[in-house]
Each structure stands twice: as C-alpha cells, then as structure tokens.
Enzyme design. Structure first.
Site, PDB file in Angstrom:
ATOM      1  N   GLU A 146       3.153  23.216  -6.817  1.00  0.00           N
ATOM      2  CA  GLU A 146       3.506  22.791  -8.169  1.00  0.00           C
ATOM      3  C   GLU A 146       4.480  21.622  -8.128  1.00  0.00           C
ATOM      4  O   GLU A 146       5.626  21.737  -8.606  1.00  0.00           O
ATOM      5  CB  GLU A 146       4.109  23.951  -8.977  1.00  0.00           C
ATOM      6  CG  GLU A 146       3.105  25.033  -9.305  1.00  0.00           C
ATOM      7  CD  GLU A 146       3.634  26.129 -10.202  1.00  0.00           C
ATOM      8  OE1 GLU A 146       4.846  26.390 -10.169  1.00  0.00           O
ATOM      9  OE2 GLU A 146       2.838  26.738 -10.917  1.00  0.00           O
ATOM     10  N   GLU A 156      -3.503  29.385  -8.918  1.00  0.00           N
ATOM     11  CA  GLU A 156      -2.655  30.559  -9.185  1.00  0.00           C
ATOM     12  C   GLU A 156      -3.029  31.122 -10.532  1.00  0.00           C
ATOM     13  O   GLU A 156      -3.135  30.381 -11.518  1.00  0.00           O
ATOM     14  CB  GLU A 156      -1.175  30.162  -9.256  1.00  0.00           C
ATOM     15  CG  GLU A 156      -0.554  29.823  -7.954  1.00  0.00           C
ATOM     16  CD  GLU A 156       0.912  29.444  -8.130  1.00  0.00           C
ATOM     17  OE1 GLU A 156       1.624  30.110  -8.903  1.00  0.00           O
ATOM     18  OE2 GLU A 156       1.324  28.461  -7.518  1.00  0.00           O
TER      19      GLU A 156
HETATM   20  C1  GAL Z   1       4.255  29.738 -10.078  1.00  0.00           C
HETATM   21  C2  GAL Z   1       4.717  29.278  -8.702  1.00  0.00           C
HETATM   22  C3  GAL Z   1       4.639  30.421  -7.710  1.00  0.00           C
HETATM   23  C4  GAL Z   1       5.308  31.637  -8.274  1.00  0.00           C
HETATM   24  C5  GAL Z   1       4.655  31.993  -9.583  1.00  0.00           C
HETATM   25  C6  GAL Z   1       5.229  33.254 -10.200  1.00  0.00           C
HETATM   26  O1  GAL Z   1       4.563  28.822 -11.074  1.00  0.00           O
HETATM   27  O2  GAL Z   1       3.941  28.223  -8.219  1.00  0.00           O
HETATM   28  O3  GAL Z   1       5.241  30.031  -6.513  1.00  0.00           O
HETATM   29  O4  GAL Z   1       6.654  31.368  -8.463  1.00  0.00           O
HETATM   30  O5  GAL Z   1       4.831  30.937 -10.485  1.00  0.00           O
HETATM   31  O6  GAL Z   1       4.624  33.551 -11.425  1.00  0.00           O
END
Ligand code: GAL
Length: 704
Positions: free
Chosen positions: A181, A348
């Site tokens: 990110e 994700e």
């Molecule tokens: C995302 C991030 C991950 C983790 C996740 C938790 O934004 O890339 O590393 O922190 O959120 O929800």
C-alpha cells in the site's frame, strides 16, 4: 475567445513535455501470466516470521485444504531478512517457501520496504518522513521512510537485489509485490528535507525557468513571487493562515504521485533485471488514496488493490447494509484497476471483522463470499485474503483471519472463503475459451473518464462542502449498473471509439486536444455525456480568460453558464420529462445556443425556467451536458435511462439499487448487496451454476 484558449494551451504544453517519466515500462500483455481457464486464483497472506516454525507445516497444509492456491510472504519482514546492516538471513524464508510449495502452494514474494528496520532509521534518522507541522515520524509503525531519501533508496536497492537474486528463479514464486500500500497512510504527504529538495528538482525539470513557474502559479497574487527555485518550500496548506497557492498544491500532489511511482518503478526495474520472465511484478495500492496514482507505476506488469468493506463507515443498502457494504467498493475499482494494464487482482480483502474501523461490525453471513464473487465478476485474476491467522500480538489484534485465534479453526468468514474456493474450481469446468462479450452488452459498454489531476484539484478547492467528485461519479456509475451496462473507468490514454457511450463527470481541466477528441468521438457516432464543472480550467488549473467553461461551449451547445450552491438542508428542483427532481450540491444555469435541445429546466429560484441539462446531435452521435448534481442519484439514473432509450441503446437489464449483474468469461454473476431477498432476471433456458434466481441478502447467483 479562441485565441485566448490557444495562448493558454501553449503555456500548458511545454512544461508538461519537460517532465519525462524515466521508468522502464513493462512489456507484453500481462494476461500471459494467468491461464485463462484458471479464472481466478485464491490465496492468503501468511507471516512465517510471526509464528513458531513448528507450526508452519501445519498451517500450509490447512491453507491448501481450504482451497487456497498461493500464499503471500514478506512485505513487513525486513528486520528478519536483514537483522543487522549488511547481514542477510533468508534461511527461514527459504524454509517457508519450500514448505508452502510442498503443499502445492505458489508464493507471492514481497519487497519489505514499508518497514525499515530499527537499526536503519536509528543510524539515519534523516530518512524518516516529516509531517506538515514539522514533526518527525518515528519507528514503531510502518511507512515511515521517505521515498525521496537517497540514503533510504540505497538500502532499498540492496535488499531488493538480494531478494531478487535469491528467489528470482524459484519456480514456486509466481510473482512479486513491491512494498505494501505505497503511501504514508494518514501522513500522506512528506515534508522532510529530502522531499523539499526533491520537489524543487521536480519543479526545475518541469518549468526550467522561475519566471515560467511564477506565471503558472500566479505568484503575483499575495506577493508570492520567487526569485529562485531554491526559495521554494512545500506549502503546508493545512496549517497556513489563508488558502495556499492552489497551483503549488496541485504540483505538490503531482510531484508526490511521481515520487511514489518512481520508488515503485525503481524496485520493479531492479527485479526485472534479475528475475525470471515468468514471474510478474505488481504492487497493491489503496483506491482513491491521494496522492498516489497507480497509473504512474509504469514498470509494473499490472496493478492490484486492497479493499476493506465493512468497518463502520459504509451503510450499504437497507437495514443490514452496514454488514454488506456498498457495491462500488469493489465494482468501481475492478473497473478502474483492470483498465490500467488490462489485468488486475485484489491483493487484500477482509475475512471478517477488522480492528481499525470506526466501529467493527461482523460482516453479514455470506458477505465475504459475495465480495469474492464481485471480484471474480470484475475479471480479477487473483484474490488474496488478509490474512490466514489472526494475530495474537502486535498492532492488529482483533483483526480476523481465515482461522480463529487458535490458528486451526475456521472463522465465520473463513467458511465463506472455503466455499468460494470450492465453487470456483467447479466454475472452471464450465470455462469456454471461445466465449466473447455478448452483443447485448457490447452495444451499451460505457467508459467513464477520470483523471487524478481533477480529483486533486477539487479536493483542495471543492468550492462547496457538499461537492464530492467520487460520489458525483458514482451517481453515473450506478445509473449504468442499474441497466447492466459494462463499465470501464479509463484515463485519457484510452481509445474512446471502443465505447458507444463516454461519460466525463466534472472534467474540470481540459485542453484543446481533449475537447477536439471529444467532439470527434461524438461526430463519429459516440454518445458523449459531460457534467457540471467540465472545462472550467486549463491543465495548470487556471481559469480560462474566456467565459466560464468557454472552451466546451460549442461542444455542449451553450452560450454561457453560471453555477449556484444551496445550503445543505435546502433543495431546489429541476423539471425533467414532466417530473421534478431535487438537487442541492451543484447547479448550473445555462443559456443554450439556438439549435440545442433543453432536456431539463430549473423550476425554482430566481432562475426558474432556465436550462439545467442540454442535449444536441453532433455528427452521427450526441452530446449531453448535465448541469446539476443530485444527492440521491435518482435524477442521474432517469437521465441515463432516457439517453439510452432516445439513442436506441438497449440496456440488457433493469435492476433495483444494490442489485448487480456482471459478465465475465461467459458467466453472468448476480450480486445482491441489499438487505432483502431479490429475484434475478435469469433468462429461461439459462443454466444456473451457483445459487438460484431467488437470492437472499449478500447472496449470489451465477448462470451461463
Ligand atoms: C491493510 C494493510 C495490511 C493490514 C490490513 C489490516 O490496509 O495493507 O497490511 O494492515 O490493512 O486490515
């Protein structure tokens, strides 16, 4: 009028040409990395460095049993990979890679650059980012290093090279994710000395002479004139006594997006020089996160995104909507990210509750599976769940995993995921390689044109606290989706002629080339829709020395226009096809040119009876100009329906809000984001592969 337009255009072009992106663009069609009949690969994050080695084998076995086909390693593991400066330790990672591949899992390997180890920032505190109020961001979270720091980049080059040499020809590694990110999260902007210096260099490369910069930035206003580039500091807009120079702010955002991209491209170029051509390279950006612009990351093979849909911020549709979320969260981003390079994936997605929301509701039973299908429907090639195991220690306690806190029992969302993983394998058996987008969909395929410049500029100068470009755009997006039209969110590099309909919502900054392209598009038979605020400014964000939005007047069939704003709780009306609609965010009052049709008029205020929407034939196509922005999107929906009907475009479906039907590789995917059971328009004779035509809340139906 035209002379002024051309004069200003000249001012815009030559500085733009000066700034050349030095990254090596990736080559070839990225779809070559994915077997078409695999449709979508499901995977999940795992952090070997966070768990006892004695549990790895069990975890990978469970992962494979859950139907995952790949896992994801390393994006936060710098301290484990290089525990002391120059001493690298990859033995643990070798072992994890081997154990995962023994269970048949492929691996996405990541560069660990969002998390510089403590030894690094302790030795070089100048690599840390600084906030707009001058505060240094210390070790203890992540994304605290400046992309502009040459010292930091040197360390990055070294670790990336080491990793590439170690895993670049490992057949278990299918691809690479750079960083994580890319952003500084809530400290989106970096005001460190490294960034100051780098910004000045960027400005010099863009403007060459300080006089040019002074002209473009309009520094005569408030005596902001610079004698030399060395005097320039990043405007810390939020804390300044008065509105910062908007041109400086826009350039600073452009610079930051370029800096982020150059950091990612630098890593991609290193990898590309070492790794096997069978391994792909991507990163995972956060949609809409200013000022990062994924389209600038040209060295990547394709872009992926991350999305968390249930976190107390999105109300969705109906009583349970807060557990299901809004369909744009995935839909809009599928349609945007896919069009950057022709391939995308979601890197994700939450398997359940998160820990960081405004509040953290349980997703509605089935919602996680619904999201998987939405990602599938958006033609994603991979979907990766965040994360396999729920952390017991560290910053994200209470963040669900596929597994519960014991590490071995499926969580609620984990069960949804396992079901999806199983169903996808079944769908693969129905894949037909010769299947093409049906004519009924191709004939209504629509492009929505967006640009980060417009977004950044309007973020800083919205003109009204009710103006929200994203929501404005979504009113059109959902109008299209309510008709089942396939939508591509595109930039100006797109070939408009592929689309029967092109919408440019609030396209603030234009130049003559773009206005001419729009006109040609319509002349050749396209249906162009422009909306309020379009064409008001040149590319440097100056208003034209012309009537407001003068450069688009001929195209939209207007002689002049002005705009109005209303209080938040006060609505005004327009009359359209015999029905009254309410607006209160933005309203334009337009004087049409004699041959232009007026599709809607204001029906109250001192401008009652004046035009609000124009429509005119243009060559073989049409141009529609919409001067108002509603709150609820009902007006935009009815307007788009009318346009489609008038122009003989036959929408395949008529769907209620929160109900979507998407098409991918021969599969129609029906998604129910509402809190009620819905009947889906599955045609008689269609083969239903998943679910039923009666679909419960957060349910899905797939047919062929
Ligand atoms: C995302 C991030 C991950 C983790 C996740 C938790 O934004 O890339 O590393 O922190 O959120 O929800």
């Amino acid at each position: 009028m035209k002379t002024n337009f051309l004069r200003q255009v000249a001012w815009i072009f030559f500085p733009m040409l000066a700034f050349v992106n030095s990254a090596v663009a990736s080559t070839g069609d990225p779809s070559r990395f994915f077997a078409p009949d695999s449709l979508i690969l499901p995977g999940v994050y795992y952090y070997p460095e966070q768990w006892p080695e004695s549990q790895w084998e069990r975890d990978f076995r469970n992962m494979a049993e859950c139907g995952f086909e790949f896992t994801h390693f390393g994006e936060f593991a710098w301290a484990a990979m290089e525990p002391e400066e120059g001493r690298f330790d990859f033995q643990w990672l070798d072992k994890a890679v081997r154990m995962a591949s023994e269970q048949g899992l492929k691996i996405i390997m990541c560069t660990p650059t969002p998390t510089p180890p403590a030894w690094l920032t302790h030795k070089h505190p100048d690599v840390l980012v600084v906030s707009s109020t001058g505060q240094r961001i210390e070790h203890g979270a992540r994304q605290q290093a400046s992309w502009a720091s040459e010292t930091y980049r040197e360390y990055v080059r070294r670790i990336v090279t080491e990793l590439a040499e170690r895993y670049g020809d490992n057949p278990a590694v299918i691809g690479w994710q750079i960083d994580n990110e890319p952003s500084h999260y809530s400290f989106s902007y970096d005001y460190s000395e490294n960034a100051q210096e780098s910004f000045r260099k960027w400005l010099k490369a863009k403007y060459h002479s300080i006089d040019t910069l002074n002209h473009v930035w309009g520094t005569a206003f408030w005596s902001q004139t610079y004698n030399d580039f060395d005097q320039i500091r990043i405007p810390n807009g939020k804390v300044m006594p008065g509105t910062a120079n908007p041109h400086a702010m826009l350039d600073y955002k452009r610079y930051t997006a370029d800096e982020a991209a150059s950091f990612i491209n630098m890593q991609a170029d290193i990898l590309r020089g070492i790794i096997s051509p069978d391994q792909w390279i991507t990163t995972n950006t956060m949609p809409g996160h200013s000022p990062v612009d994924p389209a600038r990351m040209t060295s990547l093979d394709f872009l992926t995104y991350t999305r968390y849909l249930v976190n107390g911020r999105y109300r969705g549709y109906g009583e349970q909507g807060f557990r299901i979320s809004n369909p744009d969260m995935l839909g809009y981003n599928n349609d945007y990210y896919r069009n950057i390079k022709g391939v995308t994936g979601v890197m994700e997605i939450q398997p359940g509750q998160v820990n960081w929301g405004k509040y953290n509701p349980q997703p509605y039973p089935g919602a996680v599976r619904l999201w998987m299908y939405h990602i599938f429907a958006g033609q994603a090639k991979l979907v990766c769940h965040y994360r396999f195991r729920q952390p017991l220690r560290g910053s994200e306690q209470y963040h669900y995993g596929t597994m519960q806190t014991d590490g071995v029992s499926l969580s609620l969302g984990g069960k949804d995921i396992v079901q999806f993983n199983r169903e996808v394998k079944e769908l693969r058996r129905h894949f037909d390689k010769d299947c093409r987008l049906p004519e009924s969909l191709a004939s209504v395929r629509t492009a929505i044109l967006v640009s980060p410049d417009n977004r950044w500029e309007m973020e800083f100068q919205p003109q009204s606290n009710q103006w929200d470009l994203y929501k404005h755009t979504l009113r059109y997006y959902f109008a299209l989706k309510s008709m089942g039209a396939p939508v591509d969110i595109v930039g100006e590099d797109a070939d408009f002629s592929k689309y029967p309909v092109l919408i440019a919502p609030a396209y603030l900054m234009v130049d003559k080339t773009l206005v001419d392209r729009w006109e040609k598009y319509a002349e050749k038979g396209g249906h162009l829709v422009l909306t309020c605020r379009t064409g008001e400014k040149d590319r440097s964000s100056a208003l034209w020395e012309d009537k407001l939005a003068g450069p688009v007047h001929d195209l939209i069939g207007a002689e002049e226009l002005y705009f109005d704003h209303l209080p938040e709780d006060y609505y005004s009306e327009v009359l359209f096809d015999g029905k009254e609609y309410r607006w209160n965010n933005w309203g334009e009052i337009i004087t049409p040119s004699p041959d232009t049709r007026v599709w809607a008029t204001h029906s109250s205020q001192f401008y009652k009876g004046e035009a609000a929407v124009l429509h005119r034939p243009c060559g073989k196509g049409t141009v529609t100009y919409v001067g108002i922005d509603s709150d609820d999107g009902v007006f935009e929906k009815d307007l788009m329906h009318k346009l489609f009907k008038t122009e003989g475009l036959n929408p395949p479906f008529e769907l209620p809000d929160g109900v979507l039907v998407e098409w991918r590789d021969g599969f129609y995917v029906g998604l129910n984001y509402t809190s009620e059971t819905q009947e889906f328009p599955v045609p008689d004779g269609a083969e239903i592969l998943v679910g039923d035509r009666t679909v419960p809340p957060a349910g899905v139906v797939v047919w062929k």
